[in-house]
Design an enzyme around this catalytic site. Structure first.
Site, short mmCIF file in Angstrom:
data_model
loop_
_atom_site.label_atom_id
_atom_site.label_comp_id
_atom_site.label_asym_id
_atom_site.label_seq_id
_atom_site.Cartn_x
_atom_site.Cartn_y
_atom_site.Cartn_z
N HIS A 65 45.96 41.95 44.55
CA HIS A 65 45.25 40.89 43.83
C HIS A 65 46.11 39.62 43.79
O HIS A 65 45.66 38.53 44.16
CB HIS A 65 44.91 41.39 42.42
CG HIS A 65 44.25 40.37 41.53
ND1 HIS A 65 42.91 40.40 41.22
CD2 HIS A 65 44.76 39.30 40.87
CE1 HIS A 65 42.62 39.39 40.42
NE2 HIS A 65 43.73 38.70 40.18
N GLU A 66 47.37 39.77 43.40
CA GLU A 66 48.24 38.59 43.29
C GLU A 66 48.50 37.97 44.67
O GLU A 66 48.50 36.75 44.83
CB GLU A 66 49.56 38.94 42.60
CG GLU A 66 49.43 39.45 41.17
CD GLU A 66 48.50 38.64 40.31
OE1 GLU A 66 48.39 37.41 40.52
OE2 GLU A 66 47.85 39.23 39.43
N HIS A 123 45.68 35.77 45.73
CA HIS A 123 45.79 34.40 45.19
C HIS A 123 46.77 33.59 46.01
O HIS A 123 46.50 32.46 46.42
CB HIS A 123 46.35 34.42 43.76
CG HIS A 123 45.41 34.89 42.71
ND1 HIS A 123 44.17 34.34 42.51
CD2 HIS A 123 45.55 35.82 41.73
CE1 HIS A 123 43.58 34.94 41.48
NE2 HIS A 123 44.40 35.85 40.98
N ASP A 166 40.14 35.15 35.77
CA ASP A 166 39.93 34.31 36.96
C ASP A 166 38.48 33.84 37.04
O ASP A 166 38.20 32.67 37.32
CB ASP A 166 40.25 35.09 38.24
CG ASP A 166 41.73 35.47 38.34
OD1 ASP A 166 42.55 34.79 37.71
OD2 ASP A 166 42.04 36.44 39.06
C1 NHX Z 1 43.57 44.92 30.26
N1 NHX Z 1 44.65 43.17 31.49
O1 NHX Z 1 43.06 44.12 29.53
C2 NHX Z 1 44.76 44.54 31.08
C3 NHX Z 1 46.01 44.70 30.29
C4 NHX Z 1 43.55 41.88 38.15
C5 NHX Z 1 45.74 42.94 38.34
N2 NHX Z 1 43.15 46.15 30.37
O2 NHX Z 1 44.18 37.52 37.29
O3 NHX Z 1 45.98 41.18 34.23
O4 NHX Z 1 43.12 43.48 33.09
O5 NHX Z 1 46.16 36.96 38.90
C6 NHX Z 1 43.97 35.52 29.00
C7 NHX Z 1 44.84 35.67 30.08
C8 NHX Z 1 41.73 39.53 30.18
C9 NHX Z 1 42.98 36.44 28.76
C10 NHX Z 1 44.69 36.76 30.91
C11 NHX Z 1 41.85 38.46 29.35
C12 NHX Z 1 43.56 38.76 31.50
C13 NHX Z 1 45.51 38.76 35.80
C14 NHX Z 1 42.42 40.87 32.06
C15 NHX Z 1 45.56 40.88 37.06
N3 NHX Z 1 46.30 37.66 37.75
N4 NHX Z 1 43.82 40.83 33.96
C16 NHX Z 1 45.27 37.92 37.01
C17 NHX Z 1 44.93 40.78 34.65
C18 NHX Z 1 43.81 42.76 32.45
C19 NHX Z 1 42.58 39.68 31.23
C20 NHX Z 1 42.83 37.52 29.59
C21 NHX Z 1 43.71 37.68 30.66
C22 NHX Z 1 44.85 42.13 37.43
C23 NHX Z 1 44.84 40.10 35.98
C24 NHX Z 1 43.74 41.30 32.61
ZN ZN Z 2 44.02 36.94 39.23
#
Ligand code: NHX
Ligand code: ZN
Length: 371
Positions: A144-145, A148, A220
């Protein structure tokens, strides 16, 4: 609230020119100020305090580092260049975090590593080493990263990739940081389109590699939806709708007075707006998929390196893309890590001999929210 306003107006009317009184007030809700406050003779000047530019950030950093033991090698102007978009509060916070880190390590001065970690903490929160992912989740996160990063890299109008990581921070399981090379006041349509494609690059990589998608892209998708909506409704960037504003409160979406007011366009236009937003997002999504399909080899190779190394810095990313072997690309980092480990060993020997030679202010590690 009304009483406060009236009392304030009454008091202000009592001023005489000879009183030499200047009344200064601040608000972050200029949109809801009573017009009576702003009439001549009352609050009649307005000073907008925007986010600081590069020079402003350097000056703010000077203020917040005063009295703190910063290494001589640190150039605050360079640090200002590494923190585009930071507010004064962000900068204060980053210096404070860096100071705490240095103190915790028993260092006498704050060095570049602590400042860099301070920047990361302000952007993405503290590292959450305690969050243990399954192997499958780690792999999905890495792809995923890297999705990006590659989309951003191959699009000319996306901000350059600065750092890619699969170390959890705050809410995120991984992150890709891109940063503008200089402060921007205007953003072109091409820049918004490339930024959207980059933001969808994470989800696109999941699709291409695993034929499966996850909930992780939620944030995203929110960003992309908001950008497409603004392009259509606020910036007049849809050819179909033309250069016009659709909907209220477009100037300050989060300060809006009447959130639930009627739309100012017909049901018919509403359908066109929806389809334009949808088209803009789908085009960005397709562009992300096209780039990753074309560079699938890079995606697989670099994602594996990311899994192994956990974090990839800009120079390392460019080296890997240029086809340099991993051990060459990371030679400098490995050597530096070895030196730092040796140094730490020596320092801790010294500290046991002279326990008072630590940083002069208290470290408060328990005050830091660390997972
Ligand atoms: C969860 N977090 O909630 C886990 C801990 C796609 C590999 N079960 O896009 O970490 O799934 O490029 C503010 C900021 C939700 C609010 C970030 C609400 C992230 C981050 C979901 C990576 N990197 N997603 C990304 C990710 C998640 C989420 C948020 C937020 C993943 C992705 C969070
Ligand atoms: Zn992302």
């Amino acid at each position: 609230r009304e009483q406060t306003l009236n009392q304030l107006l009454v008091e202000m009317d009592g001023f005489e020119a000879k009183d030499n009184i200047i009344l200064i007030a601040a608000t972050n809700r200029p949109d809801i100020l009573d017009p009576a406050l702003l009439r001549p003779g009352r609050f009649d000047r307005q000073i907008v305090v925007d986010r600081p530019d590069r020079d402003g950030r350097a000056q703010i950093l000077r203020v917040h580092t005063k009295g703190k033991p910063i290494a001589k090698s640190i150039d605050l102007a360079v640090l200002a260049g590494q923190t585009p978009g930071f507010t004064g509060a962000d900068l204060a916070n980053l210096v404070n975090e860096a100071a705490l880190l240095a103190a915790r390590k028993g260092k006498r001065v704050i060095e570049q590593t602590e400042l860099e970690e301070g920047i990361m903490r302000v952007i993405a929160g503290p590292e959450k080493k305690s969050r243990i992912l399954s192997e499958k989740e780690r792999v999905v996160t890495a792809y995923h990263e890297m999705g990006h990063a590659l989309v951003g890299h191959f699009l000319p109008d996306a901000d350059p990739v600065h750092k890619i990581s699969v170390v959890s921070r705050g809410q995120a399981l991984g992150y890709t940081i891109s940063m503008p090379t200089e402060d921007k006041f205007l953003t072109t349509r091409a820049q918004l389109e490339d930024q959207m494609a980059m933001t969808l690059g994470g989800r696109a990589a999941e699709e291409l590699m695993f034929n499966e998608i996850t909930t992780g892209a939620a944030n995203d998708l929110e960003k992309v939806t908001s950008t497409a909506k603004q392009m259509t409704m606020r910036f007049g960037m849809s050819e179909k709708l033309g250069p016009r504003v659709l909907g209220h409160n477009q100037g300050a979406p989060f300060l809006g007075r009447d959130m639930h007011s009627e739309p100012d366009y017909s049901d018919d236009l509403a359908r066109t707006i929806d389809s334009e937003i949808r088209r803009i997002i789908e085009e960005a999504h397709q562009r992300a998929r096209d780039i990753l399909t074309e560079h699938r080899d890079d995606l697989e190779l670099l994602s594996q390196v990311l899994l192994k190394r956990e974090t990839i810095e800009r120079d390392e990313f460019l080296g890997l893309l240029a086809g340099e072997p991993e051990d060459v690309v990371f030679a400098e980092r490995d050597a530096k890590a070895a030196r730092a480990a040796a140094e730490l060993e020596r320092e801790s020997d010294k500290d046991t001999a002279k326990p008072n030679k630590r940083m002069p202010y208290p470290a408060a590690p328990e005050a830091l929210p660390e997972g």
